[in-house]
Design a protein around this motif. Structure first.
Motif, mmCIF file in Angstrom:
data_model
loop_
_atom_site.group_PDB
_atom_site.id
_atom_site.type_symbol
_atom_site.label_atom_id
_atom_site.label_comp_id
_atom_site.label_asym_id
_atom_site.label_seq_id
_atom_site.Cartn_x
_atom_site.Cartn_y
_atom_site.Cartn_z
ATOM 1 N N UNK A 174 76.459 -0.757 71.957
ATOM 2 C CA UNK A 174 76.841 0.530 72.464
ATOM 3 C C UNK A 174 75.936 1.278 73.368
ATOM 4 N N UNK A 175 75.094 0.380 73.960
ATOM 5 C CA UNK A 175 73.833 0.799 74.750
ATOM 6 C C UNK A 175 74.380 1.860 75.841
ATOM 7 N N UNK A 176 75.476 1.196 76.608
ATOM 8 C CA UNK A 176 75.962 1.731 77.878
ATOM 9 C C UNK A 176 76.598 3.077 77.547
ATOM 10 N N UNK A 177 77.187 3.216 76.475
ATOM 11 C CA UNK A 177 77.857 4.456 75.877
ATOM 12 C C UNK A 177 76.872 5.536 75.654
ATOM 13 N N UNK A 178 75.907 5.037 74.849
ATOM 14 C CA UNK A 178 74.870 6.202 74.284
ATOM 15 C C UNK A 178 73.873 6.615 75.492
ATOM 16 N N UNK A 224 71.267 7.141 70.080
ATOM 17 C CA UNK A 224 70.844 5.549 70.061
ATOM 18 C C UNK A 224 71.913 4.576 69.520
ATOM 19 N N UNK A 225 71.956 3.545 70.038
ATOM 20 C CA UNK A 225 73.192 2.694 69.727
ATOM 21 C C UNK A 225 72.920 2.291 68.343
ATOM 22 N N UNK A 226 71.884 2.447 67.606
ATOM 23 C CA UNK A 226 71.833 2.317 66.168
ATOM 24 C C UNK A 226 72.699 3.211 65.293
ATOM 25 N N UNK A 227 73.121 4.516 65.873
ATOM 26 C CA UNK A 227 73.772 5.480 65.046
ATOM 27 C C UNK A 227 75.298 5.125 65.291
ATOM 28 N N UNK A 228 76.204 5.503 64.437
ATOM 29 C CA UNK A 228 77.456 5.365 64.526
ATOM 30 C C UNK A 228 78.449 5.859 65.655
ATOM 31 N N UNK A 229 77.929 7.065 66.205
ATOM 32 C CA UNK A 229 78.663 7.579 67.250
ATOM 33 C C UNK A 229 78.897 6.593 68.263
ATOM 34 N N UNK A 230 77.881 5.838 68.658
ATOM 35 C CA UNK A 230 78.129 4.619 69.701
ATOM 36 C C UNK A 230 78.994 3.673 69.309
ATOM 37 N N UNK A 231 78.706 3.161 68.150
ATOM 38 C CA UNK A 231 79.531 1.781 67.630
ATOM 39 C C UNK A 231 81.004 2.358 67.382
#
Length: 494
Positions: free
Chosen positions: A107-111, A132-139
């Motif tokens: 989800x890097x592009x999203x975050x 950061x893509x680590x967290x759930x919002x991006x996922x």
């Protein structure tokens, strides 16, 4: 002869589950560890089979319970630690797909897009979690965008520990620590954040009920008890995330007490009495228990970096041989620097796109230089997340260390010199599983409060900085910062 009571700490980690049994005097009785794989079907993806994870978790528990009974102990309390930042889409109680774990960067592009929109402060100051893509919002937004059929079918989005509690107790519950570390939890309202949920198209009804980390459950399901070999009166404490429990297990819960851990990843943490934020957004803040929050900074590539060097550059030699090579190599690796961003950056600048760099490579460099530059590069990275913790702490009272790197005396000394502070080595090596037991003891009334747990966290010895190498590494860290800025085009602490 009557069996003595014992407590079981279960740590559901990234690569495996460790179940550790302790006596009422906090003496280690036995332990069991089971492992499970991580798949990466595409670059930047990191997934696990949730059913395989739960199977291995239960095998670990079952084995520990049997081993304890064979030594004259019955497990009367279980408390859980679990890895953070994972999500499983669910339908009608069953996973719709794999568990997307913390190491996933799809989800890097999203975050990064959210950062460009100027949302970094909103996310961070609502949740204590930087974008950061680590967290759930991006996922979750990635699932909405790229797997709409899965997203639409999902009636819940949960973590691995939540799946286990669903199977054991039949309800969707999340401890406040795991909820907080998801990036979906508002630390001020102590509930799911409606603004962020709306952004990722998730309803609050699709998330678990948030319960205290010291919530106690009675395991009434006879099938589960029989499968695990547990007694009727066993108490189950839901527990917390592995990072905050690592601090508790280390006894670092008073002002100015810091923990530093180097395992596969690495972190520096301090416990505070209320949600606390860094003005530069370099740290995260997660809940532990009422009046106890843990502020920290973490790096992706710690022991992972040395493992990569050992496998790719040193023909997979033993760790004992690596230690001999490193101890025979001069401090500074004779000008070789490894900037260890093999899987991107977390704290302090939260850039998932960064990748590793090797600088200063010379014809004279050999195996020892590669290995030592990895250890030194990780130590410099730890210092970059240690510095904001120092600012928050004000005065450092003690720094306690843990993790697999402690098997290398040279690496421990390098870190001591880079941080320029004495490092306390704990007598109890179990970390998060031990912290889970201590939290459980407070939950069931065996301990009056978290502070009483310090009685069981004993320092074995203290490693002192070496004056000549402190000055050498001070200059090395300055050079490291310059390289970070030149190579990656970033200013500020690296």
């Amino acid at each position: 002869m009557a069996l003595q009571q014992a407590s079981l700490g279960v740590d559901i980690g990234t690569t495996g589950c460790r179940s550790v049994v302790y006596s009422d005097q906090a003496i280690l009785i036995t332990s069991s560890e089971k492992f499970y794989p991580t798949q990466s079907p595409k670059p930047g993806w990191a997934e696990q089979d949730p059913e395989e994870v739960l199977t291995q978790v239960e095998k670990s528990i079952q084995e520990a319970v049997v081993q304890a009974r064979n030594q004259g102990y019955v497990v009367s309390m279980i408390s859980f630690s679990a890895v953070n930042h994972a999500v499983i889409p669910m339908h009608d109680g069953q996973p719709l797909g794999p568990c997307i774990i913390w190491a996933d960067n799809r989800s890097t592009e999203i975050t990064e897009g959210w950062k460009r929109e100027g949302l970094a402060d909103t996310f961070y100051h609502h949740t204590g979690c930087p974008i950061h893509p680590m967290y759930l919002p991006g996922k979750l937004k990635w699932l909405f965008d790229y797997q709409p059929e899965v997203f639409k079918a999902a009636d819940h989005f949960i973590s691995l520990k939540e799946l286990l509690f669903l199977r054991w107790f039949g309800s969707y519950v999340s401890d406040a620590s795991i909820a907080n570390s998801s990036g979906l939890f508002n630390v001020h309202r102590f509930d799911w954040d409606e603004e962020i949920l709306e952004r990722v198209h998730v309803k609050q009804s699709q998330l678990s009920e948030i319960v205290p980390t010291m919530e106690v459950f009675q395991l009434t399901n006879p099938e589960v008890r029989k499968r695990l070999g547990l007694s009727e009166n066993v108490q189950v404490v839901i527990g917390a995330g592995d990072g905050v429990l690592s601090s508790l297990g280390a006894g670092a819960i008073e002002p100015g007490e810091v923990t530093v851990m180097i395992g596969t990843s690495g972190a520096a943490r301090i416990t505070v009495d209320q949600p606390t934020f860094d003005e530069k957004g370099r740290t995260w803040c997660y809940h532990l228990a009422p009046g106890a929050w843990v502020v920290g900074g973490a790096i992706n590539n710690a022991g992972l970096t040395l493992q990569w060097v050992r496998q790719k550059w040193l023909n997979n030699v033993s760790f004992e041989q690596v230690e001999r090579l490193v101890s025979a190599t001069p401090a500074g690796s004779e000008g070789l620097f490894l900037l260890p961003f093999l899987t991107g950056e977390r704290s302090p600048n939260w850039d998932p796109n960064l990748r590793a760099s090797l600088y200063g490579l010379d014809f004279a460099h050999g195996s020892g230089h590669f290995a030592r530059s990895a250890m030194e590069g990780v130590a410099y990275r730890i210092r970059s997340v240690f510095e904001p913790i120092m600012e928050i702490a004000g005065i450092i009272q003690s720094v306690r260390i843990g993790g697999g790197f402690m098997a290398s005396p040279t690496w421990v000394q390098i870190l001591t010199d880079v941080l320029n502070t004495p490092l306390d080595v704990l007598a109890e090596p179990q970390g998060s599983a031990y912290g889970a037991v201590l939290l459980g003891w407070v939950a069931i009334g065996k301990l009056n409060n978290l502070h009483a747990s310090k009685t069981f966290s004993r320092v074995d010895r203290t490693i002192q900085p070496t004056l000549i190498d402190v000055e050498f590494y001070k200059q090395g860290y300055q050079k490291y910062q310059e390289l970070y800025q030149r190579i990656y085009g970033k200013k500020g602490s690296c």
